[in-house]
Design an enzyme around this catalytic site. Structure first.
Site, PDB file in Angstrom:
ATOM      1  CD  GLU A  50      -2.765  -1.299   2.425  1.00 22.94           C
ATOM      2  OE1 GLU A  50      -3.925  -1.676   2.283  1.00 22.94           O
ATOM      3  OE2 GLU A  50      -2.277  -1.038   3.542  1.00 22.94           O
TER       4      GLU A  50
HETATM    5  C1  TNX Z   1      -4.452  -4.175   4.496  1.00 21.58           C
HETATM    6  S1  TNX Z   1      -2.792  -6.531   4.238  1.00 21.58           S
HETATM    7  C2  TNX Z   1      -3.224  -3.885   5.055  1.00 21.58           C
HETATM    8  C3  TNX Z   1      -3.152  -3.368   6.420  1.00 21.58           C
HETATM    9  C4  TNX Z   1      -4.503  -3.240   7.051  1.00 21.58           C
HETATM   10  C5  TNX Z   1      -5.352  -4.405   6.657  1.00 21.58           C
HETATM   11  C6  TNX Z   1      -6.693  -4.425   7.303  1.00 21.58           C
HETATM   12  C7  TNX Z   1      -1.713  -5.466   4.179  1.00 21.58           C
HETATM   13  C8  TNX Z   1      -0.416  -5.926   3.769  1.00 21.58           C
HETATM   14  N1  TNX Z   1      -2.034  -4.200   4.466  1.00 21.58           N
HETATM   15  O1  TNX Z   1      -2.468  -2.138   6.438  1.00 21.58           O
HETATM   16  O2  TNX Z   1      -4.339  -3.189   8.429  1.00 21.58           O
HETATM   17  O3  TNX Z   1      -5.532  -4.389   5.263  1.00 21.58           O
HETATM   18  O4  TNX Z   1      -7.384  -5.604   7.012  1.00 21.58           O
END
Ligand code: TNX
Length: 577
Positions: free
Chosen positions: A377
């Site tokens: 992300e």
């Molecule tokens: C996605 S999964 C994220 C996290 C969040 C999560 C909540 C991932 C690698 N990153 O930053 O906490 O979703 O479900």
């Protein structure tokens, strides 16, 4: 993939409830039902007498404990273990009863496992269970732990239960540790009681030969969104070890908090660790705290995998060191639940000296082979700059002697020897991941729609996300880690890991509510041979875990998909009158 956080749920624990499966039991409820059971107000699951009649037959402290009654039979079947063993051969009539005379015998190298077995069994049984390394220990009435290779691989074990003794063998202490967990589950649920309860303590006769399907079986705890102290983490380690999971991934840094001391950049924790989601005080681990977690986990054959999430999810670091911020402006602390807005500048040299210092210190504190560099992300970083960043950071990890683990977004970067991608997507097709695997990457499976322990069980659940859908027990159980992704050979899959993100998880009770009973479902997928996969058989074995958690004072989600016993908390021993 972005996340759409659900509205913040109430953090209030539920009030007292009947154990009828409609709401979650609290520890107080469970204590109440133990008392009710002792008073004869509840039936046990199998309808056997509970309450004063049964409890009254139990001698109180100071009186001789009756330990051998002819004809005693085990109450747990040899195969009723979770995760289900690879091979089970019951021997009817060959049960073994623990008595005041039972001795635990170990060779010197198996001593630590023998001590742990004794420590697990003594509180509930009240039996002395002395541990001896004396080779002249009596042959009868002995539980023997031996580092003798039964040919079941590095984590396998063999357990032989006969009327005269129990023999547990394994090639490694880890194998013995897994065998100890099996032995524990073969005793009645009362064995989980922190104080003495009525026996008898009889193990079912026969042989178990067991070994894991996958070498990597893990869970992740996000200590960044909400901080959890060392004791909470150790408790999570206990849950992992019980179900033979062998990796604990700690998500140590995120926008809301930096949770691990770094001596060369001290403001990371002093400033960056001082808050969390919702604006609470946050917290962080000193180096000694972290060492304590690592040691406790290692003793239970759990490897700690530290994650420093890069280049996104770095707001807490930027609040501590504004010079790392791409625009040079120190941001404010962040206590919300959005993702994807923060990043380290891939085009600045300072970024890489920061990363090298941090990863160097974390590597030096970590005996396990992996350093997790996050990589998810980083929405504000253009793809080419992102790939350049990962291409520079992977060799830094290799330079510390560790192997790169990262969320699967790092797939497009160059291959780095041994690197592992943690797949958290929800689609079967991911060409970038398949391509990285062709270039040598291996996979850890964490598909969010199956393994994400922060998802709600149902839309009505008290807490949790829902962006990957609701995940009740069957959804967590009914899939194959080796078959989830297309165009990827099964050999590339090292195993699976279940992440618990904690935007909405604020306490030990809430951690356990989210872990249980999904964690054992995922543990079974990681451990047990594929041909044992059977929802009906699984849910019956899972049901038998409920009374164990209740006895231990551990809360869990009483999923309606599981045929939990009505109430089966063992009666505490009656105080001497
Ligand atoms: C996605 S999964 C994220 C996290 C969040 C999560 C909540 C991932 C690698 N990153 O930053 O906490 O979703 O479900």
């Amino acid at each position: 993939m972005s996340t759409t956080p659900s509205p913040a749920p109430s953090a209030d624990p539920p009030g007292p409830v009947p154990l009828d499966g409609t709401r979650e039991p609290t520890v107080a409820d469970l204590a109440g039902s133990a008392a009710a059971l002792a008073a004869g107000q509840l039936a046990t699951a199998d309808g056997t007498p509970a309450g004063p009649e049964r409890a009254a037959t139990v001698p109180g402290p100071g009186r001789a404990v009756v330990t051998t009654v002819p004809g005693r039979r085990a109450t747990v079947a040899l195969g009723d273990v979770l995760p289900v063993p690879a091979s089970v051969r019951p021997e009817p009539g060959a049960d073994f009863a623990l008595t005041v005379d039972t001795v635990i015998h170990a060779g010197p190298a198996a001593r630590a496992e023998a001590d742990r077995l004794a420590a697990l069994l003594r509180p509930a049984t009240g039996l002395p269970l002395p541990v001896t390394v004396d080779p002249a220990a009596p042959a009868a009435d002995t539980i023997t732990l031996a580092l003798v290779d039964p040919g079941l691989g590095p984590e396998g074990y063999r357990l032989d239960v006969t009327p005269t003794g129990v023999r547990l063998t394994a090639a490694t202490p880890a194998g013995l540790g897994h065998g100890v967990q099996t032995l524990r589950q073969l005793l009645p649920a009362g064995v989980e009681s922190p104080a003495p309860v009525d026996g008898p303590w009889v193990l079912p006769g026969g042989t178990i030969a067991d070994r894991p399907r996958f070498g990597y079986r893990g869970a992740m705890l996000d200590v960044a969104r909400h901080f959890f102290g060392v004791d909470e983490v150790l408790r999570v380690v206990d849950h992992l070890a019980r179900y033979k999971l062998n990796h604990l991934h700690l998500h140590l840094t995120d926008d809301q908090g930096w949770r691990i001391a770094v001596e060369s950049w001290p403001r990371l924790t002093e400033v960056g660790g001082a808050t969390q989601v919702g604006g609470g005080p946050g917290g962080w681990y000193t180096r000694d705290d972290y060492r304590r977690i690592v040691r406790y986990a290692a003793e239970r054959h759990v490897t700690v995998v530290p994650e420093i999430d890069l280049p996104g999810h770095t707001n807490a670091a930027l609040t501590a060191y504004g010079q790392l911020a791409p625009d040079g402006v120190t941001p404010s602390p962040y206590t919300g639940t959005e993702v994807g807005f923060s990043y380290l500048d891939p085009d600045r040299e300072l970024t890489y000296s920061f990363v090298a210092d941090v990863l160097g210190e974390i590597a030096a504190l970590t005996p396990g082979p992996y350093l997790h560099i996050g990589g998810d992300e980083a929405f504000k970083v253009p793809a080419d700059a992102y790939a350049r960043f990962v291409d520079r950071v992977q060799p830094i990890v290799a330079g510390t002697g560790k192997t790169v683990l990262g969320w699967h977004q790092i797939a497009p970067a160059a291959h780095s020897p041994g690197r592992v991608l943690q797949y958290w997507g929800t689609t079967a097709a991911d060409p970038a991941v398949a391509d990285a695997v062709r270039r040598g990457a291996r996979l850890l499976m964490s598909p969010a729609d199956r393994t994400y322990l922060d998802m709600r069980y149902t839309p009505e659940s008290r807490i949790g996300h829902d962006w990957a859908g609701a995940i009740d027990v069957r959804r967590a159980y009914d899939w194959d880690p080796a078959g989830y992704l297309d165009d990827v050979p099964a050999e590339a899959v090292l195993g699976l890991a279940a992440p618990l993100w904690t935007e909405y998880v604020t306490s030990r009770a809430e951690i356990e509510y989210m872990l249980l009973p999904r964690l054992p479902a995922l543990a079974e997928l990681g451990w047990s041979p594929r041909d044992t996969h059977d929802w009906e058989a699984f849910r019956r074995r899972l049901a038998a875990q409920g009374p164990r958690w209740e006895t231990a004072g551990t809360g869990y989600h009483r999923s309606p998909e599981v045929p939990w016993p009505v109430a089966a908390v063992p009666a505490p021993r009656v105080p001497e009158s």
